[in-house]
Scaffold this active site. Structure first.
Site, PDB file in Angstrom:
ATOM      1  N   ASP A   1      36.400  40.789  37.988  1.00 42.47           N
ATOM      2  CA  ASP A   1      35.501  40.461  37.008  1.00 42.47           C
ATOM      3  C   ASP A   1      34.940  41.643  36.860  1.00 42.47           C
ATOM      4  O   ASP A   1      34.688  42.652  38.018  1.00 42.47           O
ATOM      5  CB  ASP A   1      34.039  39.911  37.898  1.00 42.47           C
ATOM      6  N   THR A   2      34.636  42.179  36.028  1.00 42.29           N
ATOM      7  CA  THR A   2      33.811  43.679  36.102  1.00 42.29           C
ATOM      8  C   THR A   2      32.509  43.474  34.795  1.00 42.29           C
ATOM      9  O   THR A   2      32.143  42.887  34.565  1.00 42.29           O
ATOM     10  CB  THR A   2      34.215  44.260  34.392  1.00 42.29           C
TER      11      THR A   2
END
Length: 200
Positions: A78-79
């Site tokens: 996840d970013t």
């Protein structure tokens, strides 16, 4: 070290960018798209946020696998983009894209990417994150609107893609480029060692 079926990677993502990066490792892999709920109610730090969501994505795929599929290491990632303590996710519309890009232009922000690895057979998990500092060029409103018109910002955290035409609006980065793309490969290779998988 031979690439046995137990060494295959299971990427919990529909992102074409992450799929390209996984492919570059040269290990056998399959894609299992995670439909994990990405809402987080409590107030947590960006580092905690990307780690929580990375684990959630990988764990969701673990639950989806049939009994005869439970071989391999599930990878969730996840970013998020963070500017002045505000987490900038994917824009809801073009106005939201403009708001984000207007704020980011001419200044430095942080990109956090979390990576979780979960053993499909044992549910053993390891998780970590990386952070990279990105300095944006100063841009006119017209330039921001032209970039939005390309369609590239639509589904990107922070409304830009450093690996696309968005590279032209980035002045410099300090840290791992692949953290900004969305899957820090150096970190991933370190985490895979916990499962005796050597990339090199």
């Amino acid at each position: 070290m031979s690439n046995s079926p137990k060494q295959r990677l299971i990427l919990a993502s529909s992102s074409p960018r992450r799929q390209e990066l996984i492919q570059s490792l040269g290990l056998p892999y399959i894609i299992r798209v995670s439909d994990a709920d990405e809402t987080v109610e409590e107030k947590i730090s960006p580092a905690e946020l990307v780690e929580v969501l990375s684990v959630r994505k990988a764990s969701t795929v673990l639950e989806m696998l049939e009994a005869n599929e439970k071989e391999g290491i599930i990878i969730g990632s996840d970013t998020v983009v963070v500017y002045q303590d505000e987490v900038l996710g994917k824009p809801v519309d073009e106005q939201d894209s403009f708001r984000m890009l207007k704020a980011l232009q001419g200044s430095t922000h942080q990109v956090y990417s979390g990576v979780a690895c979960v053993d499909a057979a044992t549910a053993k998990q390891v998780v970590s994150h990386r952070v990279t500092h990105v300095k944006m060029k100063s841009m006119s409103d017209a330039q921001i609107l032209r970039y939005i018109a390309t369609g590239e910002p639509k589904d990107k955290a922070g409304s830009y893609a450093i690996q696309g035409i968005g590279a032209t609006i980035v002045e410099s980065i300090e840290g791992d480029y692949f953290t900004v793309v969305g899957l820090p490969l150096s970190l991933l290779s370190d985490l895979l060692l916990s499962f005796e998988i050597q990339v090199l």
